[in-house]
Write a protein that holds these residues in place. Structure first.
Motif, short mmCIF file in Angstrom:
data_model
loop_
_atom_site.label_atom_id
_atom_site.label_comp_id
_atom_site.label_asym_id
_atom_site.label_seq_id
_atom_site.Cartn_x
_atom_site.Cartn_y
_atom_site.Cartn_z
N ILE A 1 0.85 -1.21 0.00
CA ILE A 1 0.00 0.00 0.00
C ILE A 1 0.88 1.25 0.00
O ILE A 1 0.67 2.18 -0.77
N ALA B 1 2.57 1.73 -3.36
CA ALA B 1 1.62 2.22 -4.37
C ALA B 1 1.34 3.70 -4.15
O ALA B 1 1.23 4.47 -5.10
N ILE C 1 -2.04 -1.01 -6.36
CA ILE C 1 -1.38 -1.86 -5.36
C ILE C 1 -1.02 -3.20 -6.02
O ILE C 1 -1.85 -3.81 -6.69
N TRP D 1 -9.23 2.30 -3.20
CA TRP D 1 -8.06 2.96 -3.81
C TRP D 1 -8.48 3.82 -5.00
O TRP D 1 -7.86 4.84 -5.28
#
Lengths: 319, 269
Positions: free
Chosen positions: A49, A52, A59, A78
């Motif tokens: 996480i 990313a 991710i 996300w």
């Protein structure tokens, strides 16, 4: 002095761009190989996480023991908002998730602090939040949710202790957290699955009256079926950026004659960039299938309503 | 100016990291029970964290045979010994509270709560509701209760308030030695103490142990004392007339337990 300041200036980017790597460890509540598996999966997921977020990318779940539903759930969140794990070294309790018969059906960790990193200015809500991660019996990550406040958690576990149905109340808490997250994640599939096909959805609307009577407000109710409600929700999801839904003041009441039915009353805050409201939501959960409980009734009433008019289990005839 | 701000930021971040490290050290130690809460106000976070800590304590009591068998459990000095650490998390306050497992002790039928420092957890009768005394009480109070049979006879004659406000000794044990002692004190009877001593010996934490009649040096040994039915009464530390009674952390001596069953052991160093 100049050298010191120069060194500080060079250090600053390092301090601001903390490492992506997250170490994770359970302090108690679990032992053996499964502990190592869960710790590894959690550390890898939290690190993925952060990576990313640093790269402003998707991710990467490779090498992480996580089921598709959980990764999809994180993916949906996300798409609406990025976030970053606050701590680089996390030690937490491992909680056991039990069925109503007391059998361990999975595990959970709470209190993982994250900082929300909105994609645009549509984000309305707290920047500092906490997430919880659920695992199946083999230590695979099975769910990932933003948690409700500590007060809610504390109240629910205290009542569970008092009424001796802690396991069921923890299940309800988990499902309520998922339900809330489904709004934030715009997860229409979850909504499809969680609402019973014959669910009743009641929405109250304050009717403004001028110069009529002494009553401060009057509420008009609209009833909808599942598909009608979901169609409206799809439109809301499509037309909004980040939707921040907050649940507070949660109360759980078990049905006297039907022990698998629970009435959950909560205060709901709905925040989007262009619209926000607060209201009282009442949900009737049917836990006959505790692995896939269903919402039979969902009502929304304005905050201004008199306490005696708030819906309860007594207002609905359950078959 | 920007550089000064940078320096301040680094300093702030370093302080938060130090607190965070301290918190993790405590969490990793098996000697403590802990809880934490992150909320908008520090007071609120502290209050929720203490409530959660009490939940932890209750779970610990329920899982500990010697404690769950007691009528009441006194958590010593939750507000002072059970310290708290706090730090900022963004705009939120993170409060971490913890208590030594060693400071949770069984007491018999009299509960005394010393306002600011102690918290009493009254254990319920089977099937009854557990109640928790978590709010400060202004004065030391006693709840008169009928005497009941208990596995802690040495504490039965002594109100808990006296026990906690006078004559307490600090344990000289630390780290794994203290953990070993805690695990031994959790054993309900001689059979389980023997099994635990065996286990600790296999882990090189106990050098040797044996029956009372084959102890090479009574002064240097720890003594586990059992009543007539084989239940563990307490464990005494090495010494002569002033041995530490690890059950109630007061001085005692072997002569007070004359005629009772006992096992001796030596802790490794």
């Amino acid at each position: 002095m100049k050298k010191i300041l120069l060194a500080l200036a060079m250090l600053l980017p390092l301090a601001l761009h903390a490492q992506d790597e997250v170490a994770f460890e359970f302090s108690d509540g679990i032992n053996g190989n499964i502990k190592a598996t869960m710790e590894q999966n959690t550390a890898r997921l939290l690190t993925a996480i952060n990576r990313a977020e640093s790269k402003n990318a998707d991710i990467n779940y490779s090498g992480i023991g996580i089921d598709n539903l959980a990764s999809q759930s994180i993916g949906m969140m996300w798409n609406n908002v990025h976030f970053r794990v606050v701590d680089d070294d996390i030690v937490e309790h491992c909680l056991r998730v039990k069925s109503s018969s007391g059998a361990v059906i999975g595990y959970q960790v709470r209190n993982i602090a994250v900082e929300m990193k909105p994609l645009d200015n549509s984000y309305v809500g707290d920047r500092n939040q906490e997430v919880c991660i659920n695992y199946d019996r083999n230590g695979k990550i099975s769910d990932f949710n933003i948690t409700m406040g500590m007060q809610q958690y504390l109240r629910i576990i205290k009542e569970g202790e008092k009424l001796n149905d802690m396991d069921r109340r923890m299940q309800i808490l988990h499902w309520v957290e998922q339900f809330r997250n489904a709004y934030c994640q715009k997860d229409i599939n979850f909504m499809e699955n969680v609402f019973s096909d014959d669910a009743l959805i009641v929405t109250g609307k304050v009717v403004k009256r001028e110069h009529t009577d002494m009553k401060p407000i009057s509420v008009e109710y609209t009833t909808q079926g599942k598909q009608q409600y979901l169609a409206g929700l799809r439109r809301v999801f499509k037309n909004n950026g980040y939707i921040n839904v907050k649940f507070d003041d949660i109360e759980i009441v078990r049905h006297g004659a039907k022990p698998n039915y629970y009435g959950v009353t909560l205060k709901q805050g709905w925040f989007t960039k262009n619209y926000s409201d607060e209201g009282i939501v009442f949900i009737v959960w049917d836990f006959t299938d505790e692995f896939q409980p269903k919402i039979m009734v969902r009502t929304w009433q304005p905050m201004q309503i008199d306490d005696s008019e708030v819906f309860t289990l007594n207002n609905f005839k359950l078959n | 100016m920007a550089l000064v701000a940078a320096a301040l930021l680094i300093g702030f971040s370093a302080t938060a990291q130090t607190t965070s490290k301290q918190i993790n050290q405590i969490k990793r130690s098996p000697l403590y029970l802990y809880a934490e809460a992150t909320m908008e106000s520090e007071t609120e976070a502290q209050s929720v964290a203490y409530e959660l800590l009490l939940q932890q304590v209750q779970e610990y009591i329920a899982s500990s045979k010697s404690l769950s068998a007691a009528d009441n459990v006194l958590i010593k000095d939750v507000k002072t010994k059970g310290e708290s650490l706090s730090m900022m998390r963004g705009e939120m306050h993170r409060v971490f509270v913890y208590v030594k497992k060693y400071d949770i002790e069984a007491v018999s039928n009299t509960v005394a709560v010393n306002n600011n420092t102690n918290t009493a957890v009254n254990l319920p009768a089977q099937g009854a509701t557990t109640t928790t005394q978590s709010t400060p009480v202004p004065t030391v109070t006693e709840t008169p209760a009928p005497a009941q049979p208990t596995s802690q006879p040495q504490q039965q004659q002594q109100p808990a308030a006296t026990a906690t406000t006078t004559g307490k000794v600090e344990s000289p044990l630390t780290g794994w030695q203290q953990m070993a002692m805690v695990s031994l004190l959790e054993c309900p009877d001689m059979t389980s103490v023997r099994a635990k001593l065996n286990r600790l010996k296999a882990e090189y934490k106990i050098k040797r142990y044996g029956n009372a009649d084959n102890c090479p040096s009574a002064t240097d040994a720890y003594w586990a004392i059992f009543d007539g039915s084989g239940k563990l009464v307490t464990i005494l530390g090495p010494g002569t007339t002033q041995r530490i009674d690890y059950k109630n952390m007061q001085y005692s001596s072997l002569s007070e337990y004359k005629g009772m069953n006992a096992l001796w052991f030596n802790l490794a160093k």
